[in-house]
Design a protein around this motif. Structure first.
Motif, PDB file in Angstrom:
ATOM      1  N   ILE A   9      10.094 -11.218   2.207  1.00 50.80           N
ATOM      2  CA  ILE A   9       9.066 -11.682   3.256  1.00 50.80           C
ATOM      3  C   ILE A   9       8.267 -11.021   2.323  1.00 50.80           C
ATOM      4  N   GLY A  10       7.063 -11.783   2.182  1.00 51.21           N
ATOM      5  CA  GLY A  10       5.525 -11.388   1.282  1.00 51.21           C
ATOM      6  C   GLY A  10       5.717 -11.146  -0.299  1.00 51.21           C
ATOM      7  N   GLY A  12       3.982 -13.132  -1.986  1.00 48.97           N
ATOM      8  CA  GLY A  12       4.580 -14.869  -2.523  1.00 48.97           C
ATOM      9  C   GLY A  12       3.700 -15.330  -4.492  1.00 48.97           C
ATOM     10  N   GLN A  16       1.231  -8.641  -5.899  1.00 56.07           N
ATOM     11  CA  GLN A  16       1.135  -7.959  -6.665  1.00 56.07           C
ATOM     12  C   GLN A  16       2.848  -7.183  -6.864  1.00 56.07           C
ATOM     13  N   LEU A  38       7.686 -16.318   1.897  1.00 54.62           N
ATOM     14  CA  LEU A  38       6.777 -15.703   0.874  1.00 54.62           C
ATOM     15  C   LEU A  38       5.801 -15.986   0.630  1.00 54.62           C
ATOM     16  N   ASP A  39       4.361 -16.403   1.799  1.00 58.17           N
ATOM     17  CA  ASP A  39       3.207 -16.187   1.541  1.00 58.17           C
ATOM     18  C   ASP A  39       2.698 -16.345   3.179  1.00 58.17           C
ATOM     19  N   ILE A  40       1.683 -16.023   3.054  1.00 61.04           N
ATOM     20  CA  ILE A  40       1.278 -16.036   4.265  1.00 61.04           C
ATOM     21  C   ILE A  40       1.112 -17.682   4.853  1.00 61.04           C
ATOM     22  N   ALA A  83       7.561  -7.257   1.406  1.00 59.38           N
ATOM     23  CA  ALA A  83       6.428  -6.330   1.027  1.00 59.38           C
ATOM     24  C   ALA A  83       4.788  -7.943   1.592  1.00 59.38           C
ATOM     25  N   THR A  84       5.157  -7.751   2.205  1.00 61.43           N
ATOM     26  CA  THR A  84       3.455  -7.846   2.866  1.00 61.43           C
ATOM     27  C   THR A  84       2.401  -6.651   2.846  1.00 61.43           C
ATOM     28  N   THR A  88       0.833  -5.385   8.574  1.00 65.57           N
ATOM     29  CA  THR A  88       2.336  -6.346   9.008  1.00 65.57           C
ATOM     30  C   THR A  88       3.187  -5.631   9.173  1.00 65.57           C
ATOM     31  N   ASP A 197      -2.522   4.162   0.381  1.00 74.14           N
ATOM     32  CA  ASP A 197      -2.038   3.610  -0.331  1.00 74.14           C
ATOM     33  C   ASP A 197      -1.391   4.034  -1.993  1.00 74.14           C
ATOM     34  N   HIS A 201       2.671   8.304  -2.593  1.00 71.16           N
ATOM     35  CA  HIS A 201       3.605   8.376  -3.323  1.00 71.16           C
ATOM     36  C   HIS A 201       3.780   9.579  -4.114  1.00 71.16           C
ATOM     37  N   PHE A 323      13.238   0.331  -9.399  1.00 68.84           N
ATOM     38  CA  PHE A 323      13.721  -0.047  -8.410  1.00 68.84           C
ATOM     39  C   PHE A 323      14.214  -0.493  -7.581  1.00 68.84           C
TER      40      PHE A 323
HETATM   41  N1  LIG Z   1       5.869   0.821  -3.810  1.00 65.78           N
HETATM   42  C1  LIG Z   1       5.045  -0.059  -4.853  1.00 65.78           C
HETATM   43  O1  LIG Z   1       5.197   0.772  -6.250  1.00 65.78           O
HETATM   44  C2  LIG Z   1       4.254  -0.568  -4.677  1.00 65.78           C
HETATM   45  C3  LIG Z   1       3.352  -1.402  -5.336  1.00 65.78           C
HETATM   46  C4  LIG Z   1       2.000  -2.277  -4.552  1.00 65.78           C
HETATM   47  C5  LIG Z   1       2.702  -2.531  -3.750  1.00 65.78           C
HETATM   48  N2  LIG Z   1       2.775  -1.901  -2.778  1.00 65.78           N
HETATM   49  C6  LIG Z   1       2.943  -2.396  -1.017  1.00 65.78           C
HETATM   50  O2  LIG Z   1       3.616  -3.679  -1.275  1.00 65.78           O
HETATM   51  C7  LIG Z   1       3.298  -4.727  -0.467  1.00 65.78           C
HETATM   52  C8  LIG Z   1       2.358  -5.554  -0.422  1.00 65.78           C
HETATM   53  O3  LIG Z   1       1.424  -5.842  -2.285  1.00 65.78           O
HETATM   54  P1  LIG Z   1       0.289  -6.246  -3.137  1.00 65.78           P
HETATM   55  O4  LIG Z   1      -0.137  -5.310  -3.806  1.00 65.78           O
HETATM   56  O5  LIG Z   1       2.250  -7.297  -3.122  1.00 65.78           O
HETATM   57  O6  LIG Z   1      -0.477  -7.831  -1.462  1.00 65.78           O
HETATM   58  P2  LIG Z   1      -0.783  -8.796  -1.956  1.00 65.78           P
HETATM   59  O7  LIG Z   1      -1.788  -8.940  -2.092  1.00 65.78           O
HETATM   60  O8  LIG Z   1      -0.889  -9.129  -4.254  1.00 65.78           O
HETATM   61  O9  LIG Z   1       0.780 -10.131  -2.016  1.00 65.78           O
HETATM   62  C9  LIG Z   1       1.020  -9.849  -0.533  1.00 65.78           C
HETATM   63  C10 LIG Z   1       1.050 -11.091  -0.059  1.00 65.78           C
HETATM   64  O10 LIG Z   1       2.144 -11.134   0.685  1.00 65.78           O
HETATM   65  C11 LIG Z   1       1.756 -12.454   1.920  1.00 65.78           C
HETATM   66  N3  LIG Z   1       1.401 -12.241   2.646  1.00 65.78           N
HETATM   67  C12 LIG Z   1       0.250 -12.058   3.224  1.00 65.78           C
HETATM   68  N4  LIG Z   1       0.738 -11.990   5.109  1.00 65.78           N
HETATM   69  C13 LIG Z   1       2.225 -12.566   5.370  1.00 65.78           C
HETATM   70  C14 LIG Z   1       2.886 -12.645   6.336  1.00 65.78           C
HETATM   71  N5  LIG Z   1       2.820 -12.351   7.646  1.00 65.78           N
HETATM   72  N6  LIG Z   1       4.236 -13.156   5.612  1.00 65.78           N
HETATM   73  C15 LIG Z   1       4.761 -13.818   4.601  1.00 65.78           C
HETATM   74  N7  LIG Z   1       3.666 -13.219   3.550  1.00 65.78           N
HETATM   75  C16 LIG Z   1       2.377 -12.336   3.710  1.00 65.78           C
HETATM   76  C17 LIG Z   1       0.837 -13.178   0.298  1.00 65.78           C
HETATM   77  O11 LIG Z   1       0.661 -14.397   0.482  1.00 65.78           O
HETATM   78  C18 LIG Z   1       0.809 -12.374  -0.860  1.00 65.78           C
HETATM   79  O12 LIG Z   1       1.795 -13.370  -1.860  1.00 65.78           O
HETATM   80  C19 LIG Z   1       2.168  -3.510   0.314  1.00 65.78           C
HETATM   81  O13 LIG Z   1       2.483  -2.792   1.597  1.00 65.78           O
HETATM   82  C20 LIG Z   1       1.742  -2.685  -1.353  1.00 65.78           C
HETATM   83  O14 LIG Z   1       1.385  -0.991  -0.158  1.00 65.78           O
HETATM   84  C21 LIG Z   1       4.311  -0.826  -3.025  1.00 65.78           C
END
Ligand SMILES: NC(=O)c1ccc[n+]([C@@H]2O[C@H](COP(=O)([O-])OP(=O)(O)OC[C@H]3O[C@@H](n4cnc5c(N)ncnc54)[C@H](O)[C@@H]3O)[C@@H](O)[C@H]2O)c1
Length: 381
Positions: A9-10, A12, A16, A38-40, A83-84, A88, A197, A201, A323
């Protein structure tokens, strides 16, 4: 081991972290990607899911549709990764745990301690696994560091210093960029920016390597770029459950720093240091002796560090593999559950909701401390 069914989920297109999860979950063939929201944007979510090879009825337009669609299937997913965006995580994690799914949630687990407490309780009551993606704990040389510290090779641990300081939000002229602005807006980001953020870590790394919790802290937050409501730099002084002194520096304005996650542990009879940007080396300095460089893959490393490594020494192994190690551990835990076997934490480890909650407890107390002149506050676990 059986291959499990996995959903995302997320993550997309253009996100990132989505690709990292897809590659890591598939790395050891423990998980097969069969469902996603995968996407909002519902249409984007379906289109991208199908382009990635999902069947059209499992490329969902929302996580609510995915939950409804999956929960009654005979071949439903075993594990879902969330991964949203941060705000959320609570709602989605709660819903999937309550409906019988194992969950891998991105950090931070939730936005508040109260929410994190609920997730810990639901995971306990349902018996479903709730992992939290502190993915850096999957690096072989971090596992080796943990082994050396916890098996007493450094003696009593006096001091742990960790950092997660990057410089990517340094440009004041960029302050109005919508991709950055929300991170410093309390309505969208919550009470903390860089600590929630990135800093978490480095704090999680300190607790993972030492095996101690953070028991009290004093925090100093700064918003160095004018106009930012939330902190873009923070320093936390803390004490751990067995008396170790702790220091954390996290920053988004550390110009010249690219990623910036490092950890140093100083004991009575030795010290180690590790940096995420050179993850295959661990520096070890025994008291009164020259520094040694321990290399990933060396036969003398601990068993868990060796088994977390896939390719021969001298080649680069990195982020995706770290990972993947968490996914591999989760697969083993699910497999043990299916077979009714107990999980031995010395053999199967991954950050759970309990670790996720501890991080949120720390952030909440750090925010309070920073608002009260860096007052020392107890962190309840
Ligand atoms: N563990 C790590 O090392 C690490 C690294 C980067 C990001 N993160 C975490 O991962 C999460 C996502 O970060 P990101 O940087 O990829 O964000 P991003 O903004 O690049 O991507 C978020 C994605 O989620 C989708 N999305 C948003 N709301 C949604 C919903 N309700 N349902 C389905 N999809 C939805 C968006 O369309 C987008 O594709 C965050 O919580 C961030 O803290 C963790």
């Amino acid at each position: 081991m059986k291959q499990f069914k996995w959903g995302l989920i997320g993550g997309g297109e253009g996100s990132q972290i989505g690709l990292t999860h897809r590659v890591a979950s598939a790395h050891d063939r423990h998980f097969d990607f069969v469902a996603g929201a995968l996407d909002i944007d519902a249409n984007q979510a379906k289109q991208y899911g199908m382009r990635l090879g999902l069947d059209h009825d499992r490329a969902y337009g929302s996580w609510q549709d995915m939950l409804e669609g999956e929960k009654n299937r005979a071949d439903k997913i075993d594990l879902v990764t969330i991964a949203t965006p941060n705000s959320t995580h609570f709602e989605i994690t709660k819903a999937f745990l309550e409906n019988g799914f194992h969950v891998m949630c991105e950090k931070p687990l939730t936005m508040t301690s109260e929410q994190a407490k609920q997730i810990v309780e639901i995971a306990k009551e349902t018996g479903n696994i709730c992992a939290v993606n502190y993915g850096y704990t999957g690096y072989p040389m971090v596992i080796q560091a943990r082994h050396m510290v916890q098996s007493g090779q450094l003696g009593k641990i006096r001091l742990v210093v960790s950092e997660f300081a990057h410089g990517h939000h340094s440009d004041a002229a960029d302050a109005d960029n919508p991709r950055l602005r929300w991170r410093y807006d309390p309505k969208l980001a919550g009470d903390s920016s860089i600590l929630m953020d990135c800093g978490i870590h480095a704090l999680n790394m300190a607790t993972f390597v030492t095996g101690q919790e953070i028991s009290k802290l004093s925090a100093d937050f700064a918003s160095c770029v004018e106009g930012r409501e939330l902190e873009d730099d923070a320093m936390i002084n803390y004490r751990m459950s067995k008396g170790t002194v702790g220091r954390l520096w996290t920053s988004a304005i550390a110009l010249g720093h690219q990623h910036g996650l490092t950890i140093k542990v100083f004991g009575e009879s030795g010290a180690i240091r590790w940096a995420q940007e050179q993850p295959n080396q661990l520096y070890f300095t025994p008291l009164n002796q020259p520094t040694q460089i321990l290399e990933r893959g060396m036969a003398s490393l601990c068993e868990n560090a060796l088994s977390a490594s896939r390719i021969t020494a001298g080649h680069s192994e990195g982020f995706l593999d770290a990972f993947a190690n968490l996914y591999s551990q989760i697969a083993r835990a699910i497999s043990h559950q299916h077979e009714g076997q107990k999980i031995d934490p010395s053999e199967i480890w991954f950050p759970t909701a309990v670790d996720g909650k501890h991080s949120i407890d720390i952030v909440e107390q750090a925010v309070k401390s920073a608002r009260n002149g860096s007052q020392w506050l107890v962190v309840n676990s």
